[in-house]
Scaffold this active site. Structure first.
Site, short mmCIF file in Angstrom:
data_model
loop_
_atom_site.label_atom_id
_atom_site.label_comp_id
_atom_site.label_asym_id
_atom_site.label_seq_id
_atom_site.Cartn_x
_atom_site.Cartn_y
_atom_site.Cartn_z
N LYS A 172 0.85 -1.18 0.00
CA LYS A 172 0.00 0.00 0.00
C LYS A 172 0.89 1.24 0.00
CE LYS A 172 -4.48 1.16 2.02
NZ LYS A 172 -5.43 0.85 3.10
N GLU B 87 -20.32 -6.20 9.41
CA GLU B 87 -21.32 -5.45 10.17
C GLU B 87 -22.39 -6.35 10.77
OE1 GLU B 87 -19.43 -2.69 7.21
OE2 GLU B 87 -20.33 -4.70 7.10
N ARG C 138 -26.21 -2.62 6.63
CA ARG C 138 -25.77 -3.98 6.29
C ARG C 138 -26.09 -4.97 7.41
NH1 ARG C 138 -20.00 -4.10 3.54
NH2 ARG C 138 -21.13 -5.33 2.02
#
Length: 622
Positions: free
Chosen positions: A283, A370, A398
């Site tokens: 990253k 979630e 969600r």
């Protein structure tokens, strides 16, 4: 605005067809220019940054090997898709990203035919790509469907549900895991690349499949061969799990070796069935500050790329709502050891950093899951704990079934702290918290609160925490009106609002972030203004009082009008036969696109000027 720098190869590329025309030996140069262009463009516009730096070579390889847009690329979440946008006709508009009428923050089907699927919430790419593969095959087409998913997104249960299905039906699907943090295998290099060449080759695939056919007729020998294959493969690659799900696992390979990526993808094009390519990337690759601190550079404001750090904003004497929550969480935890903090992979965004450091055994990051976060809290509450679920309004959607079935029906003691309620700005409709008044207010047993300022936010969090049963506090992104936050952990009477300003004829009932502009509008209209505080239970006594003393009732909320707090007021007035001229002001019945929060509030008529205009028009028509 123009992007600084010289890009001789990239300047000749507008669409992926241009990428396919260049020499394979030029792909490294193209990747270098693309990374530099990404850095320069984001430095002007701000936006998601470090994830895209890590997918430059992958993006180049995908568009070089596959025939997009006929072949479909589904990017999970979209933070990693900026290089894709640059190579698919949006290069010259990248400095407008996340602005009003500019390039969207995430892949968007209405923006480009190269954006195969609109994304924003994570872990959806495999399901979407699988659906595309099934539908395409039924039409007799021979398209390639590719899902690119990150190591964070693959923690979502939906990703494994999709892989389980894909493996069961032997779907023609390629899943690419962009692994930039898991470090499943540190041995990324020549040996791993050599193994990958073998595992992805047509010869290996052919021998493997033909051997299966032959040995399957001799059950005992086949079982020994199968176990031996899995044992040996498990020793050299971490693919046993994906193989058990029915995928042909390839990797891990160096995700920054564009030649290796091209060679592997070209081989995988000729293998049928579900395939799983595991690439390892860094990253922030190629920009040292982002490599050193990829979290800080995940989403950035405009910055100077020649500097080693991001610009620091001016310190403010007033905390953001997120900071108010984070401070409250630590203070309440010090008073009540039953408090547990839960987040679905949003520690920084939801303000739990300090809590996680001070109370590590009481802090639970469940990753991007979630549904699990909500039911985990329900289970904790069953054993006498008092869990606090810190979650964005848009992400609680969600876990809605779990909220109803596992928490509310059982009346369990769970507090939901909903950040980013209402309009969020540059991230657009996928991240806006436009619906929580509606989807929470209809659930029995719920207490639903919306603070007008920072101090009231702290009071409501305390109220919800000490209340026995499910409760929620929703607050917007950023700062409030600047009210000082008291240290005491005081509560508010549940279901009671307050009159903030007394006037005549018009009564304005406002919730949360709309109280401040409602007061400003009310002063000009000589209207009564009430801070309603509670969406549920709604203050019926106050509504009754205001309805009897005023000709016109106006409700204002930063939530869709349909099913919101204003609807609850209408229902009460109708039930009690208190017919009044009633105006409901809120978010429109449409998805509000990106822009600054201030721009979007103005667009929706939720600033003082817009509120005055809507009331003025309504009064004239009454």
């Amino acid at each position: 605005m123009n992007v600084q720098g010289s890009y001789p190869l990239l300047s000749e590329i507008t669409y992926p067809s241009d990428v396919k025309r260049i020499e394979k030996s030029q792909l490294k140069t193209l990747s270098k220019e693309l990374r530099e262009y990404l850095t320069q463009s984001v430095s002007v516009s701000g936006g998601h940054f470090s994830a895209g730096l890590g997918t430059v070579e992958l993006t180049v390889a995908l568009h070089y090997v596959f025939n997009t847009p006929e072949d479909q690329l589904v990017w999970d979440v979209g933070h990693q898709a900026y290089p894709h946008k640059i190579l698919t006709g949006r290069k010259d508009r990248m400095t407008s990203i996340r602005t009003r009428d500019g390039v969207c923050a995430f892949p968007n089907r209405s923006e480009s035919e190269y954006d195969a699927f609109g994304v924003g919430h994570s872990s959806t790419s495999i399901s979407a790509a699988l659906g595309m593969a099934i539908a395409s095959e039924l039409k007799g087409e021979h398209k390639h469907m590719v899902a690119i998913i990150g190591d964070g997104s693959i923690t979502g249960g939906m990703a494994f549900e999709a892989m389980n299905h894909a493996g069961a039906i032997d779907a023609n699907l390629l899943v690419i895991l962009n692994d930039n943090d898991m470090s499943i295998s540190p041995n990324v290099g020549a040996m791993n690349n050599y193994l990958t060449k073998i595992l992805s080759s047509r010869l290996y695939s052919s021998v493997r499949e033909e051997s299966k056919k032959a040995l399957s007729k001799m059950p005992s020998v086949w079982e020994l061969a199968r176990r031996t294959e899995e044992h040996m493969k498990g020793m050299i690659v971490p693919g046993t799990l994906f193989e058990e799900l029915g995928f042909n696992y390839i990797g891990p390979i160096d995700g920054h070796d564009v030649d290796m990526l091209v060679e592997t993808l070209e081989s995988l094009k000729h293998i049928n069935g579900p395939r799983f390519l595991h690439i390892v990337t860094k990253k922030g690759k190629g920009y040292a500050p982002a490599e050193n601190d990829p979290l800080a550079y995940h989403g950035v404001p405009a910055f100077d790329p020649t500097q080693d750090s991001l610009p620091k904003g001016k310190p403010s004497p007033h905390p953001t709502y997120t900071e108010v929550f984070g401070n409250w969480l630590c203070d309440m935890a010090a008073q009540d050891e039953r408090l547990l903090g839960i987040t679905p992979a949003m520690r920084e965004g939801s303000g739990l950093v300090k809590f996680s450091e001070q109370y590590p055994k009481r802090y639970f990051d469940v990753a991007i899951a979630e549904q699990h976060a909500v039911t985990l809290a329900a289970g904790q509450a069953c054993q006498g704990a008092k869990p606090v679920v810190a979650i964005y309004s848009t992400f609680l959607q969600r876990g809605y079934d779990q909220l109803i079935h596992d928490v509310a029906i059982q009346g369990l003691d769970v507090l939901f702290a909903l950040d980013r309620a209402g309009l969020v700005g540059p991230d657009g409709p996928t991240h806006a918290g436009s619906f929580d008044h509606s989807y929470l207010g209809c659930i029995p047993n719920m207490v639903v609160m919306a603070p007008a300022d920072e101090n009231e936010c702290r009071q409501m969090l305390t109220t919800g925490f000490l209340h026995e049963g499910p409760a929620s506090v929703r607050y917007p992104r950023g700062k409030g009106p600047g009210v000082a936050v008291q240290a005491e952990l005081t509560t508010l009477p549940i279901g009671k609002g307050e009159i903030k300003q007394q006037g005549e004829r018009i009564a304005i009932l406002a919730w949360g972030s709309m109280v401040t502009p409602a007061l400003e509008a009310g002063k000009q209209l000589n209207a009564t203004v009430a801070n309603m505080r509670f969406v549920k239970p709604i203050d019926e006594e106050l509504i009754l009082q205001l309805a009897k003393g005023h000709e016109i009732i106006v409700t204002i909320e930063e939530n869709v009008v349909c099913g919101g707090a204003g609807s609850a007021v209408n229902n009460f007035l109708h039930k009690n036969k208190l017919l009044r001229h009633t105006l409901n002001i809120g978010l429109p019945d449409s998805f509000v696109e990106q822009g600054t929060r201030e721009e979007l509030l103005s667009l929706c008529g939720l600033d003082t000027k817009g509120i005055l205009a809507q009331i003025g028009e309504f009064v004239l028509d009454s």
